[in-house]
Design an enzyme around this catalytic site. Structure first.
Site, PDB file in Angstrom:
ATOM      1  N   GLU A  68     -12.003   6.659   9.626  1.00  0.00           N
ATOM      2  CA  GLU A  68     -11.795   7.225   8.457  1.00  0.00           C
ATOM      3  C   GLU A  68     -13.393   7.705   7.481  1.00  0.00           C
ATOM      4  O   GLU A  68     -14.262   6.855   7.528  1.00  0.00           O
ATOM      5  CB  GLU A  68     -10.964   6.269   7.624  1.00  0.00           C
ATOM      6  CG  GLU A  68      -9.925   5.879   8.072  1.00  0.00           C
ATOM      7  CD  GLU A  68      -8.883   4.922   7.552  1.00  0.00           C
ATOM      8  OE1 GLU A  68      -7.807   4.746   7.690  1.00  0.00           O
ATOM      9  OE2 GLU A  68      -9.690   4.061   6.718  1.00  0.00           O
ATOM     10  N   ASP A 239      -3.008  -1.297   5.841  1.00  0.00           N
ATOM     11  CA  ASP A 239      -3.846  -0.096   5.493  1.00  0.00           C
ATOM     12  C   ASP A 239      -3.935   0.979   6.460  1.00  0.00           C
ATOM     13  O   ASP A 239      -4.772   1.868   6.242  1.00  0.00           O
ATOM     14  CB  ASP A 239      -5.368  -0.561   4.965  1.00  0.00           C
ATOM     15  CG  ASP A 239      -5.974  -1.383   6.321  1.00  0.00           C
ATOM     16  OD1 ASP A 239      -5.228  -1.216   7.447  1.00  0.00           O
ATOM     17  OD2 ASP A 239      -6.923  -1.725   6.245  1.00  0.00           O
TER      18      ASP A 239
END
Lengths: 361, 361
Positions: A68, A239
């Protein structure tokens, strides 16, 4: 490595803080001071939430994990973090989460700091949890259950000890070795440490429940029947899409607080809920627009996924600390140009054998 | 700097290629060989276009410029580039465009290469232009106009000389000093270099027109009346919202080819056109699904904005070259952990005065 805090060319050189240098920085300042300092930076930045250009992180998902990028900026400063999440990495001797990041000058785009963020992410995640808990947990909270005793668990325990006054932690992990490691690492902390035989046993009677497991799967670590009146649930491990830790029913037992809803609805515990499921943005609580905890009996849930602003806060803390202590070195990630319109000139600037110059032209 | 191509811990250490080391690499391999090598990597990667997880870049726009992140991945490799564009930077002695990037392992998320990409971006942009022109320009093209003679112009000139057989370049820039610099830098190249008094004069009779100006504004560098039958227009400088170089009518004079439509419609020349304006994706031409140039009289336009895949290609070229030549060094951007579940352990791994250890706990 050479320690140098001012460079001959201040503009284009970048301060580099390696993983060992970040360790040195934390050792010299003290972990409690770093957790507190990052928590202060997070609070300051959340109080000016509306000044930031925010977006959900850009994730690349693969079979084994996610990579990410998390950018954010205000008028003066831009930061981004690179972070992965690969639960099976520990089998290869690698961390589940590895990270680094950059702080840059918005006015010129020049990268001013390149820093490790693996250790720093653990600190900022714990600091964020503590900032949220200060607003949401009962002020008399003393006992915290920690479900998931991996790489980030010590940081959570110490942040809650130093910033909230937690005095006892109750530990559980499906891997007893992880719990033994956490217990050993907390040996000199002053915390009362209790090893439990199950999640239910750890959670029973706790004021705060921190979940920080790493499985990339829909899990129901905490079920509704475990939830007691007045509990604050600090849900950190869920998450990414498909990765949750709370039974959906837990989310209806109290009020749910989030960092940045567009990201949390994709990645957080509330991915299990309808798109219009009501949540409260934490920054609104911090600035006083929304109430935090409303009674001693209320259940509060901080559905934490980790937002770019927290890394912004952590990067500016680390930069200030590195400059203060003279830790880190200057690197030439960007070329120093005698004439910025003559990039090609770098290929012939220094003296070199004629053969090499010929190879260039 | 120490040159070391294998690290004691191969997994978590990152190969770092600084700006001076990239210069050394290009000097040793030769610029023409680097341009050719990157063009080959770009062609290979465009031929397997469908294997990539693609997205438009993530841009943060400010008054003076833009900062962008450009991620992309296939099954094995993830890359991203950080790049800015700040036209006024040259007044501060800084480059308009500065960049760096990372190549990482999809299976673990570990960053394997951190590289400067300022010089490398100039090479990959020129290599991309040459790859497109090979498919789109008339095969007998010999004369190229270069409008905008800034930092990237030498790379365009040399890429077209070495990869397409251009023998003459005709230069124009509103800043005569930029043109003089380009002319001087091309002195030993073997190219016939003609300095022109206007864009129209430079473009007249050219086979290929390359526009590579830096103004962050709607500009009409090339007007429809300048366009001649059979021309290939290599429009490189228009690359963010509000920044274009071609009069809109130019885009209706021939066929328009793009890298990645979702990004080009936001950033490219075609931002001036309706959302359904017909474009051809370059990769479809390269794989043979769409025709390139169809006749000697056809006008072709490559509306280039720069796509993440080109940086992917450039990063893998630079990595292979660095490993081949032994250029670059290993850095510890990621901590080396004896036990990956014990990140906290890094804070007490090496011997340190008791006082420091106390400060940590």
């Amino acid at each position: 490595m050479p320690t140098q805090t001012t460079a001959p060319h201040a503009h284009a050189s970048t301060l580099y803080l390696s993983a060992p240098e970040a360790v040195e920085l934390v050792r010299r300042k003290g972990l409690a001071a770093c957790l507190g300092g990052i928590a202060d930076c997070i609070t300051e930045d959340f109080l000016r939430w509306e000044q930031f250009d925010k977006s959900a992180r850009v994730a690349s998902y693969s079979r084994d994990g996610a990579i990410e990028l998390m950018p954010i900026a205000d008028d003066a400063t831009y930061t981004f973090k690179y972070v992965n999440g690969h639960p099976r990495n520990t089998q290869l001797g690698l961390s589940t989460v590895m990270a680094f990041g950059v702080l840059a000058d918005v006015a010129t785009g020049a990268p001013q700091l390149l820093s490790e963020l693996t250790l720093t992410t653990a600190m900022r995640t714990a600091a964020m949890s503590a900032v949220a808990a200060k607003a949401l947990a009962r002020p008399d909270s003393r006992v915290m259950a920690i479900i998931g005793n991996g790489a980030q668990s010590e940081f959570q325990a110490l942040a809650f000890q130093h910033l909230l006054g937690i005095t006892e932690v109750r530990l559980y992990d499906t891997d007893p070795a992880a719990t033994a490691k956490l217990q050993a690492n907390l040996h000199t902390s002053g915390l009362v440490v209790t090893v439990c035989a199950s999640t239910a046993e750890a959670v029973r009677g706790a004021d705060i429940v921190t979940t920080i497991t790493a499985d990339k799967a829909r899990a129901t670590i905490i079920t509704a029947e475990m939830v007691e009146p007045g509990m604050h649930i600090n849900a950190v491990g869920g998450d990414c899409p498909g990765k949750t830790e709370l039974q959906a029913e837990v989310l209806t037992r109290g009020r749910v607080f989030v960092e940045y809803p567009p990201q949390t609805r994709i990645e957080g515990e509330i991915q299990q809920m309808p798109a219009d499921f009501v949540v409260t943005e934490l920054w609104q609580v911090l600035v006083g627009r929304q109430p935090g905890r409303r009674s001693d009996a209320e259940v509060t849930v901080f559905d934490s996924v980790g937002f770019a602003l927290e890394d912004f806060s952590a990067l500016r803390f680390m930069r200030a600390a590195a400059l203060e202590l003279g830790v880190g070195e200057r690197i030439q990630l960007i070329p120093e140009l005698a004439d910025p319109k003559d990039l090609f000139g770098t290929l012939r600037q220094t003296t070199a054998p004629a053969m090499r110059l010929q190879a260039v032209a």
